[in-house]
Write a protein that holds these residues in place. Structure first.
Motif, PDB file in Angstrom:
ATOM      1  N   ARG A 114      36.308  32.751  41.673  1.00  0.00           N
ATOM      2  CA  ARG A 114      36.643  33.109  40.301  1.00  0.00           C
ATOM      3  C   ARG A 114      37.942  33.916  40.275  1.00  0.00           C
ATOM      4  O   ARG A 114      38.206  34.698  41.186  1.00  0.00           O
ATOM      5  CB  ARG A 114      35.510  33.929  39.663  1.00  0.00           C
ATOM      6  CG  ARG A 114      34.237  33.124  39.434  1.00  0.00           C
ATOM      7  CD  ARG A 114      33.201  33.946  38.687  1.00  0.00           C
ATOM      8  NE  ARG A 114      31.991  33.178  38.444  1.00  0.00           N
ATOM      9  CZ  ARG A 114      31.847  32.298  37.455  1.00  0.00           C
ATOM     10  NH1 ARG A 114      32.846  32.101  36.609  1.00  0.00           N
ATOM     11  NH2 ARG A 114      30.725  31.639  37.301  1.00  0.00           N
ATOM     12  N   SER A 129      40.272  36.803  39.499  1.00  0.00           N
ATOM     13  CA  SER A 129      40.087  38.227  39.236  1.00  0.00           C
ATOM     14  C   SER A 129      41.356  38.801  38.616  1.00  0.00           C
ATOM     15  O   SER A 129      42.430  38.191  38.655  1.00  0.00           O
ATOM     16  CB  SER A 129      39.757  38.974  40.534  1.00  0.00           C
ATOM     17  OG  SER A 129      40.786  38.788  41.492  1.00  0.00           O
ATOM     18  N   ALA A 130      41.223  39.975  38.029  1.00  0.00           N
ATOM     19  CA  ALA A 130      42.376  40.619  37.379  1.00  0.00           C
ATOM     20  C   ALA A 130      43.490  40.862  38.389  1.00  0.00           C
ATOM     21  O   ALA A 130      43.239  41.260  39.523  1.00  0.00           O
ATOM     22  CB  ALA A 130      41.923  41.936  36.750  1.00  0.00           C
ATOM     23  N   PHE A 131      44.712  40.574  37.976  1.00  0.00           N
ATOM     24  CA  PHE A 131      45.916  40.799  38.781  1.00  0.00           C
ATOM     25  C   PHE A 131      45.996  39.907  40.023  1.00  0.00           C
ATOM     26  O   PHE A 131      46.807  40.160  40.909  1.00  0.00           O
ATOM     27  CB  PHE A 131      46.023  42.271  39.206  1.00  0.00           C
ATOM     28  CG  PHE A 131      45.863  43.249  38.081  1.00  0.00           C
ATOM     29  CD1 PHE A 131      46.803  43.316  37.063  1.00  0.00           C
ATOM     30  CD2 PHE A 131      44.753  44.084  38.015  1.00  0.00           C
ATOM     31  CE1 PHE A 131      46.655  44.205  36.015  1.00  0.00           C
ATOM     32  CE2 PHE A 131      44.591  44.974  36.970  1.00  0.00           C
ATOM     33  CZ  PHE A 131      45.545  45.029  35.966  1.00  0.00           C
ATOM     34  N   ASP A 132      45.177  38.861  40.089  1.00  0.00           N
ATOM     35  CA  ASP A 132      45.219  37.931  41.221  1.00  0.00           C
ATOM     36  C   ASP A 132      46.370  36.952  41.003  1.00  0.00           C
ATOM     37  O   ASP A 132      46.367  36.167  40.054  1.00  0.00           O
ATOM     38  CB  ASP A 132      43.894  37.173  41.321  1.00  0.00           C
ATOM     39  CG  ASP A 132      43.793  36.358  42.608  1.00  0.00           C
ATOM     40  OD1 ASP A 132      44.843  36.078  43.219  1.00  0.00           O
ATOM     41  OD2 ASP A 132      42.665  36.005  42.994  1.00  0.00           O
ATOM     42  N   ARG A 133      47.359  36.988  41.896  1.00  0.00           N
ATOM     43  CA  ARG A 133      48.556  36.150  41.751  1.00  0.00           C
ATOM     44  C   ARG A 133      48.549  34.954  42.698  1.00  0.00           C
ATOM     45  O   ARG A 133      49.559  34.267  42.837  1.00  0.00           O
ATOM     46  CB  ARG A 133      49.802  36.993  42.006  1.00  0.00           C
ATOM     47  CG  ARG A 133      50.004  38.148  41.016  1.00  0.00           C
ATOM     48  CD  ARG A 133      51.274  38.900  41.336  1.00  0.00           C
ATOM     49  NE  ARG A 133      52.440  38.033  41.324  1.00  0.00           N
ATOM     50  CZ  ARG A 133      53.627  38.383  41.816  1.00  0.00           C
ATOM     51  NH1 ARG A 133      53.778  39.563  42.385  1.00  0.00           N
ATOM     52  NH2 ARG A 133      54.648  37.541  41.782  1.00  0.00           N
ATOM     53  N   GLU A 136      49.172  45.067  48.334  1.00  0.00           N
ATOM     54  CA  GLU A 136      49.588  43.991  47.438  1.00  0.00           C
ATOM     55  C   GLU A 136      50.815  43.263  47.956  1.00  0.00           C
ATOM     56  O   GLU A 136      50.897  42.032  47.909  1.00  0.00           O
ATOM     57  CB  GLU A 136      49.873  44.556  46.041  1.00  0.00           C
ATOM     58  CG  GLU A 136      50.382  43.534  45.032  1.00  0.00           C
ATOM     59  CD  GLU A 136      49.359  42.464  44.692  1.00  0.00           C
ATOM     60  OE1 GLU A 136      49.766  41.374  44.249  1.00  0.00           O
ATOM     61  OE2 GLU A 136      48.151  42.721  44.873  1.00  0.00           O
ATOM     62  N   LYS A 139      44.603  28.971  34.924  1.00  0.00           N
ATOM     63  CA  LYS A 139      44.519  29.631  36.224  1.00  0.00           C
ATOM     64  C   LYS A 139      43.056  29.778  36.650  1.00  0.00           C
ATOM     65  O   LYS A 139      42.744  29.716  37.842  1.00  0.00           O
ATOM     66  CB  LYS A 139      45.196  31.000  36.171  1.00  0.00           C
ATOM     67  CG  LYS A 139      46.698  30.920  35.937  1.00  0.00           C
ATOM     68  CD  LYS A 139      47.312  32.310  35.887  1.00  0.00           C
ATOM     69  CE  LYS A 139      48.795  32.245  35.566  1.00  0.00           C
ATOM     70  NZ  LYS A 139      49.412  33.596  35.490  1.00  0.00           N
ATOM     71  N   GLU A 140      42.170  29.993  35.672  1.00  0.00           N
ATOM     72  CA  GLU A 140      40.752  30.126  35.981  1.00  0.00           C
ATOM     73  C   GLU A 140      40.213  28.838  36.595  1.00  0.00           C
ATOM     74  O   GLU A 140      39.485  28.861  37.599  1.00  0.00           O
ATOM     75  CB  GLU A 140      39.954  30.475  34.715  1.00  0.00           C
ATOM     76  CG  GLU A 140      40.181  31.874  34.180  1.00  0.00           C
ATOM     77  CD  GLU A 140      41.467  32.001  33.373  1.00  0.00           C
ATOM     78  OE1 GLU A 140      42.162  30.980  33.165  1.00  0.00           O
ATOM     79  OE2 GLU A 140      41.793  33.134  32.946  1.00  0.00           O
TER      80      GLU A 140
END
Length: 226
Positions: free
Chosen positions: A184, A186-190, A83, A173-174
């Motif tokens: 798309r 995704s979870a925790f995508d910064r 990360e 953000k989507e």
């Protein structure tokens, strides 16, 4: 035909990827460490696939050095769970990242999404999008603010183009992930957060000192109107 530079010390992987990408119509050159990659970089390269963990010069340092001179799009290849490397890579101007292991289909989708952002018809080179003191020329991949040329990566340019095309409208953000990164969220995508942060730093302050891009917690971002 797009030219791709693959920088990765895993010779087995580079051989496989070169075969896959060549079959898909790309012209691929390869380097097995950061120093060799920087030496191989030229104006004909359309996209760089850059591994993080390499000898001599790792991917982060390689990205830092190439961004001193080049704005060529960079897709970082990171090991699963790295990360901190992804965040640092985005801060330094990487356009996107792809965790290993990945499928050929996912890699090709990311590559094509990036190339779509950087390829515009020649006859639209002088088309201009303008808002307040910002001018964007999509065909030339150039943006100006207060008559100054902005030094933007391809992803930052795509973000600014989206905001200029939709001033005063909330961009989730989507939506930004699909429109700008071609994937798309995704979870925790910064990734989007980092690209917006980088774009903010490169935009001069407004005359009234109000922020140009406003964060709406839990909703997204918008380009501030007058």
């Amino acid at each position: 035909m797009a030219n791709i530079l693959l920088i990765d010390d895993d010779t087995e992987l580079t051989s496989l990827l070169k075969e896959v990408l060549t079959f898909e119509g790309f012209d691929v050159s390869e380097a097995n460490d950061g120093e060799a990659g920087l030496s191989a970089l030229n104006e004909q390269i359309d996209l760089i696939l850059l591994d993080v963990m390499m000898p001599k010069l790792n991917g982060i340092e390689t990205l830092k050095r190439l961004r001193e001179k080049w704005q060529t799009p960079v897709l970082m290849l990171t090991a699963k769970g790295e990360e901190i490397d992804r965040v640092v890579g985005l801060e330094l101007g990487a356009d996107d990242y792809l965790p290993k292991p990945f499928s050929d289909r996912e890699l090709l989708a990311r590559i094509r999404a990036i190339l779509r952002r950087t390829t515009s018809p020649a006859n639209k080179a002088n088309d201009c999008l303008e808002y307040q003191d910002i001018k964007v020329f999509p065909g030339r991949q150039e943006a100006f603010c207060q008559e100054m040329l902005l030094d933007l990566t391809t992803t930052e340019f795509a973000l600014l183009t989206h905001f200029i095309s939709n001033p005063g409208e909330v961009a989730t953000k989507e939506v930004l992930s699909l429109d700008v990164l071609g994937k798309r969220l995704s979870a925790f995508d910064r990734a989007i957060d980092m690209h917006v942060s980088n774009l903010r730093k490169k935009l001069p302050n407004r005359a009234d000192n109000k922020p140009r891009i406003k964060t709406l917690r839990g909703r997204g971002y918008l380009l501030v109107e007058e």
